[in-house]
Design a protein around this motif. Structure first.
Motif, PDB file in Angstrom:
ATOM      1  N   LEU A   1      -9.113  13.950  -6.198  1.00  0.00           N
ATOM      2  CA  LEU A   1      -9.220  12.510  -6.477  1.00  0.00           C
ATOM      3  C   LEU A   1     -10.418  11.896  -5.744  1.00  0.00           C
ATOM      4  CD1 LEU A   1      -5.456  11.427  -6.219  1.00  0.00           C
ATOM      5  CD2 LEU A   1      -6.779  11.868  -8.295  1.00  0.00           C
ATOM      6  N   SER A   2     -11.017  10.907  -6.372  1.00  0.00           N
ATOM      7  CA  SER A   2     -12.139  10.194  -5.755  1.00  0.00           C
ATOM      8  C   SER A   2     -11.631   9.377  -4.563  1.00  0.00           C
ATOM      9  CB  SER A   2     -12.767   9.260  -6.796  1.00  0.00           C
ATOM     10  OG  SER A   2     -13.172   8.057  -6.202  1.00  0.00           O
ATOM     11  N   PRO A   3     -12.250   9.547  -3.383  1.00  0.00           N
ATOM     12  CA  PRO A   3     -11.772   8.796  -2.211  1.00  0.00           C
ATOM     13  C   PRO A   3     -12.050   7.301  -2.315  1.00  0.00           C
ATOM     14  CG  PRO A   3     -13.635  10.212  -1.637  1.00  0.00           C
ATOM     15  CD  PRO A   3     -13.327  10.480  -3.072  1.00  0.00           C
ATOM     16  N   THR A   4     -12.967   6.894  -3.183  1.00  0.00           N
ATOM     17  CA  THR A   4     -13.148   5.439  -3.347  1.00  0.00           C
ATOM     18  C   THR A   4     -12.043   4.864  -4.231  1.00  0.00           C
ATOM     19  OG1 THR A   4     -14.772   5.977  -5.057  1.00  0.00           O
ATOM     20  CG2 THR A   4     -15.640   5.282  -2.939  1.00  0.00           C
ATOM     21  N   ALA A   5     -11.661   5.610  -5.256  1.00  0.00           N
ATOM     22  CA  ALA A   5     -10.583   5.123  -6.128  1.00  0.00           C
ATOM     23  C   ALA A   5      -9.213   5.288  -5.453  1.00  0.00           C
ATOM     24  CB  ALA A   5     -10.602   5.867  -7.455  1.00  0.00           C
TER      25      ALA A   5
ATOM     26  N   GLN B   1      -7.705   6.306   1.700  1.00  0.00           N
ATOM     27  CA  GLN B   1      -6.712   6.468   2.778  1.00  0.00           C
ATOM     28  C   GLN B   1      -5.551   7.411   2.469  1.00  0.00           C
ATOM     29  OE1 GLN B   1      -5.520   2.809   4.724  1.00  0.00           O
ATOM     30  NE2 GLN B   1      -7.468   1.804   4.256  1.00  0.00           N
ATOM     31  N   LEU B   2      -5.702   8.262   1.449  1.00  0.00           N
ATOM     32  CA  LEU B   2      -4.610   9.198   1.179  1.00  0.00           C
ATOM     33  C   LEU B   2      -4.451  10.188   2.339  1.00  0.00           C
ATOM     34  CD1 LEU B   2      -4.878  10.059  -2.631  1.00  0.00           C
ATOM     35  CD2 LEU B   2      -3.507   8.309  -1.495  1.00  0.00           C
ATOM     36  N   ASP B   3      -5.573  10.491   3.004  1.00  0.00           N
ATOM     37  CA  ASP B   3      -5.514  11.431   4.130  1.00  0.00           C
ATOM     38  C   ASP B   3      -4.677  10.873   5.283  1.00  0.00           C
ATOM     39  OD1 ASP B   3      -7.504   9.503   4.214  1.00  0.00           O
ATOM     40  OD2 ASP B   3      -8.690  10.603   5.680  1.00  0.00           O
TER      41      ASP B   3
ATOM     42  N   MET C   1      -2.026   9.084   4.954  1.00  0.00           N
ATOM     43  CA  MET C   1      -0.634   9.336   4.596  1.00  0.00           C
ATOM     44  C   MET C   1      -0.284  10.826   4.734  1.00  0.00           C
ATOM     45  SD  MET C   1       1.529   9.611   1.520  1.00  0.00           S
ATOM     46  CE  MET C   1       3.137   8.997   1.188  1.00  0.00           C
ATOM     47  N   LEU C   2      -1.234  11.674   4.361  1.00  0.00           N
ATOM     48  CA  LEU C   2      -1.007  13.119   4.468  1.00  0.00           C
ATOM     49  C   LEU C   2      -0.632  13.501   5.901  1.00  0.00           C
ATOM     50  CD1 LEU C   2      -1.224  16.043   3.295  1.00  0.00           C
ATOM     51  CD2 LEU C   2      -3.638  16.005   3.926  1.00  0.00           C
ATOM     52  N   LYS C   3      -1.343  12.928   6.867  1.00  0.00           N
ATOM     53  CA  LYS C   3      -1.101  13.250   8.281  1.00  0.00           C
ATOM     54  C   LYS C   3       0.308  12.857   8.707  1.00  0.00           C
ATOM     55  CE  LYS C   3      -5.895  13.032   9.726  1.00  0.00           C
ATOM     56  NZ  LYS C   3      -6.864  11.941   9.789  1.00  0.00           N
ATOM     57  N   GLN C   4       0.833  11.835   8.043  1.00  0.00           N
ATOM     58  CA  GLN C   4       2.161  11.351   8.459  1.00  0.00           C
ATOM     59  C   GLN C   4       3.314  12.089   7.777  1.00  0.00           C
ATOM     60  OE1 GLN C   4       2.130   7.091   8.091  1.00  0.00           O
ATOM     61  NE2 GLN C   4       0.310   6.930   9.361  1.00  0.00           N
ATOM     62  N   LEU C   5       2.972  12.972   6.848  1.00  0.00           N
ATOM     63  CA  LEU C   5       4.045  13.702   6.130  1.00  0.00           C
ATOM     64  C   LEU C   5       4.764  14.668   7.064  1.00  0.00           C
ATOM     65  CD1 LEU C   5       2.864  14.696   2.552  1.00  0.00           C
ATOM     66  CD2 LEU C   5       4.510  12.976   3.216  1.00  0.00           C
TER      67      LEU C   5
ATOM     68  N   TYR D   1      19.354   4.768  -2.803  1.00  0.00           N
ATOM     69  CA  TYR D   1      18.507   5.937  -2.582  1.00  0.00           C
ATOM     70  C   TYR D   1      18.212   6.098  -1.092  1.00  0.00           C
ATOM     71  CZ  TYR D   1      17.697   5.654  -7.612  1.00  0.00           C
ATOM     72  OH  TYR D   1      17.868   5.618  -8.968  1.00  0.00           O
ATOM     73  N   PRO D   2      17.661   7.242  -0.722  1.00  0.00           N
ATOM     74  CA  PRO D   2      17.159   7.349   0.651  1.00  0.00           C
ATOM     75  C   PRO D   2      16.048   6.318   0.876  1.00  0.00           C
ATOM     76  CG  PRO D   2      17.093   9.490  -0.483  1.00  0.00           C
ATOM     77  CD  PRO D   2      17.437   8.473  -1.509  1.00  0.00           C
ATOM     78  N   LEU D   3      15.879   5.878   2.114  1.00  0.00           N
ATOM     79  CA  LEU D   3      14.789   4.967   2.467  1.00  0.00           C
ATOM     80  C   LEU D   3      13.446   5.568   2.068  1.00  0.00           C
ATOM     81  CD1 LEU D   3      15.875   3.785   6.025  1.00  0.00           C
ATOM     82  CD2 LEU D   3      15.225   2.246   4.149  1.00  0.00           C
ATOM     83  N   THR D   4      12.547   4.707   1.638  1.00  0.00           N
ATOM     84  CA  THR D   4      11.207   5.112   1.230  1.00  0.00           C
ATOM     85  C   THR D   4      10.203   4.525   2.209  1.00  0.00           C
ATOM     86  OG1 THR D   4      11.928   5.028  -1.066  1.00  0.00           O
ATOM     87  CG2 THR D   4       9.569   5.018  -0.680  1.00  0.00           C
ATOM     88  N   GLU D   5       9.228   5.313   2.633  1.00  0.00           N
ATOM     89  CA  GLU D   5       8.165   4.791   3.488  1.00  0.00           C
ATOM     90  C   GLU D   5       6.972   4.426   2.620  1.00  0.00           C
ATOM     91  OE1 GLU D   5       7.350   7.082   7.015  1.00  0.00           O
ATOM     92  OE2 GLU D   5       5.309   6.257   7.164  1.00  0.00           O
ATOM     93  N   ASN D   6       6.426   3.229   2.848  1.00  0.00           N
ATOM     94  CA  ASN D   6       5.376   2.711   1.970  1.00  0.00           C
ATOM     95  C   ASN D   6       4.080   2.466   2.731  1.00  0.00           C
ATOM     96  OD1 ASN D   6       7.336   2.529  -0.105  1.00  0.00           O
ATOM     97  ND2 ASN D   6       8.073   0.641   0.824  1.00  0.00           N
ATOM     98  N   HIS D   7       2.979   2.837   2.106  1.00  0.00           N
ATOM     99  CA  HIS D   7       1.665   2.589   2.691  1.00  0.00           C
ATOM    100  C   HIS D   7       0.873   1.687   1.764  1.00  0.00           C
ATOM    101  CE1 HIS D   7       1.876   5.627   5.953  1.00  0.00           C
ATOM    102  NE2 HIS D   7       2.877   6.001   5.199  1.00  0.00           N
ATOM    103  N   HIS D   8       0.340   0.617   2.341  1.00  0.00           N
ATOM    104  CA  HIS D   8      -0.448  -0.331   1.564  1.00  0.00           C
ATOM    105  C   HIS D   8      -1.916  -0.198   1.935  1.00  0.00           C
ATOM    106  CE1 HIS D   8       3.619  -1.971   1.386  1.00  0.00           C
ATOM    107  NE2 HIS D   8       3.250  -2.608   0.296  1.00  0.00           N
ATOM    108  N   VAL D   9      -2.780  -0.432   0.944  1.00  0.00           N
ATOM    109  CA  VAL D   9      -4.212  -0.525   1.202  1.00  0.00           C
ATOM    110  C   VAL D   9      -4.667  -1.854   0.617  1.00  0.00           C
ATOM    111  CG1 VAL D   9      -6.493   0.480   0.787  1.00  0.00           C
ATOM    112  CG2 VAL D   9      -4.521   1.993   1.141  1.00  0.00           C
ATOM    113  N   ASN D  10      -5.304  -2.684   1.439  1.00  0.00           N
ATOM    114  CA  ASN D  10      -5.707  -4.033   1.021  1.00  0.00           C
ATOM    115  C   ASN D  10      -4.532  -4.814   0.428  1.00  0.00           C
ATOM    116  OD1 ASN D  10      -8.354  -3.334   1.756  1.00  0.00           O
ATOM    117  ND2 ASN D  10      -8.725  -2.459  -0.282  1.00  0.00           N
ATOM    118  N   GLY D  11      -3.379  -4.674   1.052  1.00  0.00           N
ATOM    119  CA  GLY D  11      -2.220  -5.467   0.645  1.00  0.00           C
ATOM    120  C   GLY D  11      -1.503  -4.959  -0.598  1.00  0.00           C
TER     121      GLY D  11
END
Lengths: 376, 376
Positions: A361-365, A368-370, A372-376, A199-209
């Motif tokens: 979506l609840s920002p506590t649940a 950091q989605l924002d 990732m949004l900035k990096q799109l 597949y094409p490369l996927t960029e991954n973002h982790h939160v607390n590992g």
């Protein structure tokens, strides 16, 4: 064809959902309860593991942490793909590192640590900062320690020594800390004839590992090629059959292998909506000797993990290009409960839809989605 | 949520595959064997129909030919969607015709025929050529007769009289023959709040009275709108909840309803790969009170039925954009065994890929595919 999957979690479930249309019958072995179940309904099957091994045409695994006697029993059947050696490498960072070396694939410099002397040697030879990782189990950020300055060494060794004392099978792999720009992964398959499709490369973002989001990476042709070459080297050196996932540190256009997973992978869930053949069916095609088909991207797609939550606002289902994937699991804090795939005709629309999703979506649940949004 | 589907065939199976990711638990009632089964594995469930009705949150149906006492039992539970009235209309052409009239929707002029006198009256009033259709059962071209010239009337009446004598519940609906240009269908859903969402029109090709191929129709905005207006009239007049399929005769840009199906429909299978939310999940969303989501086309897609065959050459899986959907059924001549969905970025590529597919399939098992290719 009858497939037995070692492990009865969401990966087996999604394999079964992707394999049923090919008339593949998929049962799953639940390691925790020692029962064979239907991979989707989780209904117990009348027979046990030994009969399931005998009945199966092909045996595979959805995770690496399987008791060795079971791995060996499956290996002896001659039906196990990608096979016990690959699964063991995925489950033991020492074997993984040897394998990367043997395939002449670059990863972070490392040392194996069992004693305080080896701990001090690792610091002296590799230099600081260092990352210490448990050799067994402990994915999703568990069993990891960082050492930034020499004055923290004594206290850290005490933690590690306690950890090693608690489980005599464990060891520690010390790795030079890699100041990476981003983490990307490459998922693909090799079949028994040596055909490879990625597949094409996927960029991954982790939160607390823990993986939070994955998106088809913005990557140069050269970077994609570099990843494919590493994939090919590794898959061929293992005579690998099935889906293999490789996580990379991207050091400004140079890739260093972080770790490998000998199975379908969380960072490949976007392929269910974003690619021609999804990773679950790709794996089944590879292990069943069927044509791999196309792994091309259909359209921009990202994935958001649902961790520790068993509901999301129903309104998310109204967002165009959104598909919700629950795993049918009981809620526990931090547990991978499901994921959301979001697709659009182009990146601009994907951003708009993602923005819409974030607002629901609840920002506590879903922290950091924002970012990732900035990096799109 | 727990869903009970009346009927345990491929439509229930594909509903379950589409609903499992939403954590919908789907069991199916097999009318032939009077058993409740898991809709995918077909494993028998421990309880019978009455308990299944009590357990279910929602009850629906995958076909129309369900014994009336069972329909009534489900209706009384208050959980049955789209409800007994709609299912009965789908299963009895007399009720269907009344319903079309009541909704003020145009269909072929008709008369109901139970006796030779009524048979002669139909000929006199409607004129030749005529099509005679059995009121009950008999989809896929069974229970149909054509009368082209008056000299064939006596012989045809004998056939019809024998048919009626064999089943006293039957009746015949005589319809004026419609010299249509093509058959198209519109599939969509209405939810309990009255929201309606429909797919693009689908063009359907039949061979020997059975659906062979469906493809997203080349249709003007006006034609799509005309179809949507008819859909809305009908769905609202029935207070319909769920997926509804309407087959039309296309008379050079004017649509006449041929028949309706109160369920997911064979001509909508392309939506599994070609539309945002597929018809199976759309139906479940509608009956479960979830947002309908988008029914937009993702990319050009066509469907080919697999009839009476339980294998196709494995090489078809190598074609880009191809997905194979088997139904897990035992082979019988003419039986719907599975289907192939083929998608591409544009029509030119779709033609190329379809050409590739045709070259791999047996022309006896898959007749007239070249006719459809020319019309793409």
């Amino acid at each position: 064809m009858k497939i037995l999957v070692l492990g009865a979690g969401q990966l087996a479930r999604m394999m079964a959902l992707a394999g049923t249309p090919l008339n593949l019958q998929i049962s799953a072995y639940d390691v925790n309860t020692d029962t064979v179940v239907d991979a989707i309904s989780q209904q117990k099957v009348a027979h046990g593991l030994t009969a399931a091994i005998a009945n199966a045409d092909v045996i595979t695994a959805e995770f690496e942490h399987i008791p060795l006697p079971i791995l060996d029993q499956c290996q002896q059947s001659g039906k196990f793909l990608p096979g016990a050696a690959a699964i063991k490498a995925g489950g033991d960072r020492r074997i993984e590192k040897q394998l990367l070396d043997a395939a002449n694939v670059q990863s972070a410099a490392y040392a194996i640590v069992n004693t305080e002397t080896e701990f001090q040697q690792a610091i002296a030879e590799l230099g600081l900062p260092l990352v210490f990782k448990s050799a067994l189990a402990g994915y999703d950020g568990k069993g990891q320690w960082r050492l930034k300055t020499a004055d923290q060494a004594a206290a850290l060794w005490q933690d590690i020594a306690d950890f090693l004392a608690a489980d005599t099978k464990q060891a520690i792999v010390a790795e030079k800390f890699i100041p990476f720009q981003r983490e990307v992964s490459l998922i693909g398959a090799r079949d028994a004839k040596g055909n490879i499709s990625v597949y094409p490369l996927t960029e991954n973002h982790h939160v607390n590992g823990v993986l939070s989001t994955s998106v088809i990476a913005q990557a140069s042709v050269e970077l994609q090629l570099q990843a494919e070459q590493i994939f090919t080297k590794l898959a061929n050196s293992l005579e690998y059959v099935g889906v293999l996932a490789i996580e990379f540190f991207d050091l400004k256009q140079q890739l260093l292998v972080n770790e490998i997973a000998p199975r379908v992978h969380n960072s490949g869930h976007w392929t269910q909506q974003g690619a021609e053949v999804c990773q679950f069916q790709l794996h089944l095609r590879a292990i069943c000797g069927l044509p791999l088909g196309s792994t091309h991207e259909i359209r921009p797609t990202l994935m958001v993990n649902i961790l520790g939550e068993d509901t999301v606002p129903t309104e998310v289902l109204a967002i165009a290009g959104l598909q919700l994937h629950w795993y049918g699991k009981t809620k526990r804090p931090g547990r991978k409960m499901g994921h959301i795939n979001l697709s659009a005709a182009n990146n601009t629309e994907l951003k708009q839809q993602f923005n819409q999703l974030i607002s629901l979506l609840s920002p506590t649940a879903f922290p950091q989605l924002d970012v990732m949004l900035k990096q799109l």
